[in-house]
Write a protein that holds these residues in place. Structure first.
Motif, PDB file in Angstrom:
ATOM      1  N   ASP A  56       0.821  -1.213   0.000  1.00 22.50           N
ATOM      2  CA  ASP A  56       0.000   0.000   0.000  1.00 22.50           C
ATOM      3  C   ASP A  56       0.855   1.264   0.000  1.00 22.50           C
TER       4      ASP A  56
ATOM      5  N   TYR B 129      -4.092  -8.303   3.741  1.00 24.55           N
ATOM      6  CA  TYR B 129      -4.677  -8.954   2.563  1.00 24.55           C
ATOM      7  C   TYR B 129      -4.255 -10.418   2.448  1.00 24.55           C
TER       8      TYR B 129
ATOM      9  N   PRO C 169      -5.035 -15.499  -4.872  1.00 23.20           N
ATOM     10  CA  PRO C 169      -5.670 -16.439  -5.804  1.00 23.20           C
ATOM     11  C   PRO C 169      -4.893 -16.671  -7.110  1.00 23.20           C
TER      12      PRO C 169
ATOM     13  N   VAL D 299       4.874  -7.633  -8.736  1.00 27.75           N
ATOM     14  CA  VAL D 299       3.629  -7.114  -8.200  1.00 27.75           C
ATOM     15  C   VAL D 299       2.758  -8.265  -7.730  1.00 27.75           C
TER      16      VAL D 299
ATOM     17  N   MET E 253      -0.858  -7.982  -6.850  1.00 27.41           N
ATOM     18  CA  MET E 253      -1.942  -7.004  -6.767  1.00 27.41           C
ATOM     19  C   MET E 253      -2.982  -7.334  -5.701  1.00 27.41           C
ATOM     20  N   PRO E 254      -3.397  -8.620  -5.564  1.00 25.47           N
ATOM     21  CA  PRO E 254      -4.404  -8.897  -4.528  1.00 25.47           C
ATOM     22  C   PRO E 254      -3.914  -8.514  -3.124  1.00 25.47           C
ATOM     23  N   HIS E 255      -2.601  -8.535  -2.901  1.00 27.11           N
ATOM     24  CA  HIS E 255      -2.065  -8.198  -1.580  1.00 27.11           C
ATOM     25  C   HIS E 255      -1.457  -6.793  -1.533  1.00 27.11           C
ATOM     26  N   HIS E 256      -1.600  -6.052  -2.649  1.00 26.27           N
ATOM     27  CA  HIS E 256      -1.070  -4.674  -2.735  1.00 26.27           C
ATOM     28  C   HIS E 256       0.438  -4.633  -2.471  1.00 26.27           C
TER      29      HIS E 256
ATOM     30  N   ILE F 169       4.402  -4.675  -3.621  1.00 25.72           N
ATOM     31  CA  ILE F 169       5.261  -4.321  -4.746  1.00 25.72           C
ATOM     32  C   ILE F 169       6.716  -4.504  -4.336  1.00 25.72           C
TER      33      ILE F 169
END
Lengths: 119, 171
Positions: free
Chosen positions: A40, A64, A84, A102, A104-107, A109
Motif C-alpha cells: 500500500d 490482505y 488467488p 507485483v 496485486m491482490p495483496h497490494h 510491490i
C-alpha cells in the motif's frame, strides 16, 4: 476485406510492435541493486542485494494475505503466496531495475532502485 | 441494424441471463492459470457479454449488467481488495464502448472491443498506481496495451458471432 478494416489491422499490428519493443527495452534495464518491498505504498524493507551473502526468506503478512519473499545475492523473488492468482510467484527472480514484481491482490510491490544505503 | 422491440419482461429476462453468463464466464476464467506471468494480463472473456448487452439491449442495460457482474464477482471470488481494480477498469471500458459503438459500425465491433480492452487495462493500471502509490508501475503500460489489443480483438469477434446467433434465434 474493405480498406478501413485493413487500416485498423495495420494500426493494431504497428501498436503491438511498438508496445512489445518498449516492454523489452524497459525489462532489459538492469540498473540498481537496492530492493524495496512495500505494501500500500508503505515501505516495509529495503535491502541492498549486492551485499547479501547468504540467501534468506522474509515473511510478509499484510491485512490482505501472506507472501514469502526470497532474498539471495543479487536477486529477489516471491516464492510462496496465498493470493488467488499467484502471478507474483510465476514472475520469477528480479535482478535489477526493469519491471517490478507485483502481487496485486495483496497490494505488494517489490521494486529495485539505484543508489546505496547507509550502514 | 435496428433491433425489433422487446417488452419490459423480455428485457429483464435477457439482462438477468446475460449477467449470469458474464458471472459464470468471469469465474471460469479466474480458475484458469494465467497464460503469461504479467499482472493485469487476462483474456477478459466477460467483455463479450458487456458488448453483446450493449448491442442487443442498449447502453443503460449494458451498464447495469456490467455493474452487477463486477459486484457479484467480488462477492463470489471473495477478493474485496481487487474490486477497486475491476470497477475502475470496467468503468473505463464501458465509457469507451458507449462512445465507440456510436462511431464505429457493428461489422468492426472488434475495433471497439480492442480499444475498450486497452481502456480497461489503462484504468486498472491507474487504479493500481493510486492504491499502492508506486508510480514506477507505469512500466507495465506498453505490455498491458498490447495485451488489451490482442485479447480485445478476439473477445470482439466472439461477441460479433454471439450477437449474430442471438438475432437469428429471434427470427
Amino acid at each position: 476485406m474493405d480498406k478501413k478494416t485493413k487500416i485498423w489491422i495495420l494500426v493494431f499490428v504497428l501498436l503491438c510492435a511498438v508496445g512489445v519493443g518498449a516492454f523489452l527495452l524497459l525489462r532489459g534495464d538492469r540498473e540498481g541493486t537496492v530492493a524495496v518491498i512495500s505494501v500500500d505504498g508503505e515501505e516495509l524493507d529495503r535491502i541492498d542485494l549486492s551485499r547479501v551473502k547468504e540467501p534468506y526468506d522474509i515473511e510478509v503478512h499484510t491485512g490482505y494475505g501472506r507472501n514469502l519473499v526470497h532474498v539471495e545475492p543479487g536477486a529477489i523473488s516471491v516464492t510462496e503466496a496465498d493470493c488467488p492468482d499467484r502471478i507474483c510467484v510465476s514472475m520469477g527472480r528480479l535482478q535489477g531495475g526493469g519491471i517490478p514484481i507485483v502481487c496485486m491482490p495483496h497490494h505488494l510491490i517489490i521494486t529495485i532502485e539505484g543508489g546505496e544505503i547507509d550502514g | 441494424m435496428a433491433e425489433p422491440p422487446r417488452s419490459g419482461t423480455q428485457k429483464l429476462t435477457l439482462m438477468a441471463l446475460l449477467t449470469a453468463m458474464a458471472l459464470g464466464i468471469f469465474m471460469l476464467e479466474a480458475q484458469l492459470p494465467s497464460p503469461v506471468p504479467i499482472p493485469g494480463v487476462k483474456l477478459g472473456l466477460a467483455n463479450i457479454i458487456t458488448l453483446t448487452a450493449m448491442l442487443l439491449l442498449g447502453r443503460k442495460e449494458a451498464g447495469a449488467v456490467l455493474a452487477v457482474r463486477i459486484l457479484m464477482s467480488a462477492m463470489f471470488a471473495g477478493s474485496p481488495s481487487t474490486l477497486i481494480f475491476s470497477a475502475v477498469g470496467g468503468t473505463f471500458a464501458y465509457l469507451v464502448m458507449c462512445v465507440l459503438t456510436a462511431l464505429i459500425p457493428e461489422k468492426r465491433l472488434w475495433v471497439t472491443s480492442a480499444i475498450a480492452a486497452v481502456a480497461h487495462n489503462a484504468g486498472q493500471l491507474l487504479a493500481s498506481i493510486w492504491v499502492v502509490k508506486t508510480p514506477t508501475l507505469w512500466v507495465y503500460a506498453p505490455i498491458l496495451a498490447v495485451s488489451g489489443l490482442i485479447t480485445g480483438v478476439f473477445t470482439g469477434l466472439a461477441a460479433m458471432y454471439l450477437i449474430r446467433a442471438l438475432r437469428r434465434l429471434r427470427r
